[in-house]
Design a protein around this motif. Structure first.
Motif, PDB file in Angstrom:
ATOM      1  N   UNK A  97      40.177  86.772  66.741  1.00 18.17           N
ATOM      2  CA  UNK A  97      41.124  86.847  67.804  1.00 18.17           C
ATOM      3  C   UNK A  97      42.004  88.199  67.515  1.00 18.17           C
ATOM      4  N   UNK A  98      42.575  88.506  66.425  1.00 17.61           N
ATOM      5  CA  UNK A  98      43.104  89.693  66.127  1.00 17.61           C
ATOM      6  C   UNK A  98      42.377  91.246  66.265  1.00 17.61           C
ATOM      7  N   UNK A  99      43.235  92.145  66.826  1.00 14.68           N
ATOM      8  CA  UNK A  99      42.095  93.187  66.975  1.00 14.68           C
ATOM      9  C   UNK A  99      43.008  94.426  66.088  1.00 14.68           C
ATOM     10  N   UNK A 100      42.249  95.157  64.927  1.00 16.33           N
ATOM     11  CA  UNK A 100      42.556  95.975  64.103  1.00 16.33           C
ATOM     12  C   UNK A 100      41.498  96.807  63.827  1.00 16.33           C
ATOM     13  N   UNK A 101      42.143  97.969  62.936  1.00 16.35           N
ATOM     14  CA  UNK A 101      41.129  98.951  62.589  1.00 16.35           C
ATOM     15  C   UNK A 101      40.212  98.203  61.571  1.00 16.35           C
ATOM     16  N   UNK A 102      38.990  98.852  61.591  1.00 16.38           N
ATOM     17  CA  UNK A 102      37.926  98.416  60.640  1.00 16.38           C
ATOM     18  C   UNK A 102      37.621  97.088  60.466  1.00 16.38           C
ATOM     19  N   UNK A 103      38.022  96.389  61.695  1.00 12.01           N
ATOM     20  CA  UNK A 103      37.656  95.008  61.766  1.00 12.01           C
ATOM     21  C   UNK A 103      36.210  94.683  61.631  1.00 12.01           C
ATOM     22  N   UNK A 104      35.534  95.461  62.348  1.00 10.77           N
ATOM     23  CA  UNK A 104      34.033  95.276  62.111  1.00 10.77           C
ATOM     24  C   UNK A 104      32.999  95.642  60.837  1.00 10.77           C
ATOM     25  N   UNK A 105      34.171  96.670  60.293  1.00  7.39           N
ATOM     26  CA  UNK A 105      33.645  96.983  58.905  1.00  7.39           C
ATOM     27  C   UNK A 105      33.801  95.736  58.034  1.00  7.39           C
ATOM     28  N   UNK A 106      35.100  95.268  57.882  1.00  4.13           N
ATOM     29  CA  UNK A 106      35.286  94.356  56.921  1.00  4.13           C
ATOM     30  C   UNK A 106      34.431  93.009  57.255  1.00  4.13           C
ATOM     31  N   UNK A 107      34.182  92.808  58.505  1.00  3.47           N
ATOM     32  CA  UNK A 107      33.225  91.724  58.860  1.00  3.47           C
ATOM     33  C   UNK A 107      31.832  91.866  58.218  1.00  3.47           C
ATOM     34  N   UNK A 108      31.378  93.090  58.286  1.00  2.37           N
ATOM     35  CA  UNK A 108      29.924  93.511  57.756  1.00  2.37           C
ATOM     36  C   UNK A 108      30.110  93.345  56.291  1.00  2.37           C
ATOM     37  N   UNK A 109      31.151  93.668  55.818  1.00  2.00           N
ATOM     38  CA  UNK A 109      31.324  93.560  54.054  1.00  2.00           C
ATOM     39  C   UNK A 109      31.072  92.216  53.695  1.00  2.00           C
ATOM     40  N   UNK A 110      32.020  91.127  54.694  1.00  2.00           N
ATOM     41  CA  UNK A 110      31.927  89.711  54.525  1.00  2.00           C
ATOM     42  C   UNK A 110      30.418  89.081  54.564  1.00  2.00           C
ATOM     43  N   UNK A 121      31.588  83.198  65.690  1.00  2.21           N
ATOM     44  CA  UNK A 121      30.808  83.151  66.829  1.00  2.21           C
ATOM     45  C   UNK A 121      31.423  81.943  67.790  1.00  2.21           C
ATOM     46  N   UNK A 122      31.858  80.976  67.396  1.00  2.00           N
ATOM     47  CA  UNK A 122      32.265  79.887  68.332  1.00  2.00           C
ATOM     48  C   UNK A 122      33.632  80.342  69.024  1.00  2.00           C
ATOM     49  N   UNK A 123      34.530  80.844  67.872  1.00  2.00           N
ATOM     50  CA  UNK A 123      35.950  81.383  68.258  1.00  2.00           C
ATOM     51  C   UNK A 123      35.706  82.338  69.630  1.00  2.00           C
ATOM     52  N   UNK A 124      34.740  83.289  69.429  1.00  2.00           N
ATOM     53  CA  UNK A 124      34.660  84.405  70.386  1.00  2.00           C
ATOM     54  C   UNK A 124      34.067  83.571  71.802  1.00  2.00           C
TER      55      UNK A 124
END
Length: 301
Positions: free
Chosen positions: A119-132, A180-183
């Motif tokens: 839901x939230x849009x912030x910097x490095x969001x995709x990077x943090x998700x990749x780390x997870x 993926x479901x939230x998206x």
């Protein structure tokens, strides 16, 4: 017949004949027959071990391994003796407690993290998700010793807490699945709720979570099954038999009655049936949500 009656009869439309729908008969082709035969064989292969286990639980000790699906000597004594030979009721209660706490905590925590990434849009969001997601590539043996040292320093060894409290921090796999479901949910719905004065927590709990019900049930089922059958962590953290879960208790029964010289395999297989049946019942109860969650998860993103 009067002139008015004749005019009315001529003006009235004739009733249309109702057509009954004709059901088309499905043609049985050799390909369909082969598919059915393959599915039946695959089903028999998958359920044969449980059928053998169920049959062995009704046999006396000398006939457990005779490989006959219909027992020659049918007895219920094994289901009575297993409660006397081992504290099965206590082990089942420990397992239910740990499993429910672990499933609920990992579902809620993973949903909160997944909602933040979706839901939230912030910097490095995709990077943090990749780390997870990258944490899923770490073998469990890598973190096993550090986790034990942490719980040992907290004095939690030989308690049930380490078996479920780790799920308070979520799971990378469930975070991915729920994100993926939230998206796939319409963002306009959340924007409209914000216009009506709803805050982020209200949007998450009142709108997103109910719409995410199939994926949440999938997470609950997956984690319930994983914790119910988990043996590694109980072997590491549990010492007292009063704290044993069912898998740890089955290991103790196997050591005592299977390889300990007494050879009471009928007790071991009976205890295995008792612990397997709840998982089968749970799967059938949640089968509809299971299929729905798998079909809808990952449709966007």
């Amino acid at each position: 017949m009067t002139t008015q009656t004749r005019l009315d009869s001529e003006a009235a439309p004739e009733p249309r004949a109702t057509r009954t729908p004709v059901r088309r008969r499905r043609k049985i082709t050799p390909v369909k027959v082969l598919i059915w035969v393959a599915l039946i064989l695959a089903t028999l292969i998958f359920i044969y071990p449980f059928i053998w286990l169920l049959s062995a639980s009704f046999k006396p000790r000398g006939e457990v391994f005779d490989n006959k699906l219909i027992p020659e000597t049918f007895t219920f004594d094994n289901y009575l003796n297993v409660w006397q030979e081992a504290p099965m009721a206590l082990w089942l209660w420990n397992t239910v407690l740990v499993t429910v706490l672990a499933a609920v905590t990992v579902t809620v925590s993973s949903a909160m993290v997944a909602w933040g990434f979706a839901y939230f849009r912030f910097r490095a969001r995709n990077l943090l998700f990749a780390v997870v997601l990258a944490t899923m590539m770490l073998p469990g043996a890598v973190t096993m010793i550090p986790q034990f040292l942490i719980w040992n320093s907290l004095g939690m060894v030989d308690t049930l807490t380490p078996l479920w409290a780790q799920n308070l921090f979520g799971s990378a796999f469930y975070i991915f699945l729920l994100r993926q479901f939230f998206l796939g949910l319409p963002r306009e719905l959340f924007d409209a709720a914000k216009v009506d004065g709803a805050n982020n927590w209200t949007i998450f709990t009142r709108i997103a979570m109910p719409l995410c019900k199939p994926a949440l049930i999938i997470t609950l089922l997956f984690e319930f099954q994983a914790i119910w059958t988990d043996l590694m962590r109980p072997l590491i953290y549990l010492r007292d038999s009063d704290n044993f879960t069912v898998p740890r208790g089955l290991k103790a029964l196997l050591d005592q009655y299977g390889f300990g010289g007494e050879w009471h395999w009928e007790i071991v297989v009976t205890a295995s049936v008792i612990t397997t049946v709840p998982m089968i019942i749970l799967f059938f109860l949640g089968q509809r949500h299971f299929v729905q969650g798998i079909a809808t998860t990952g449709s966007k993103g």
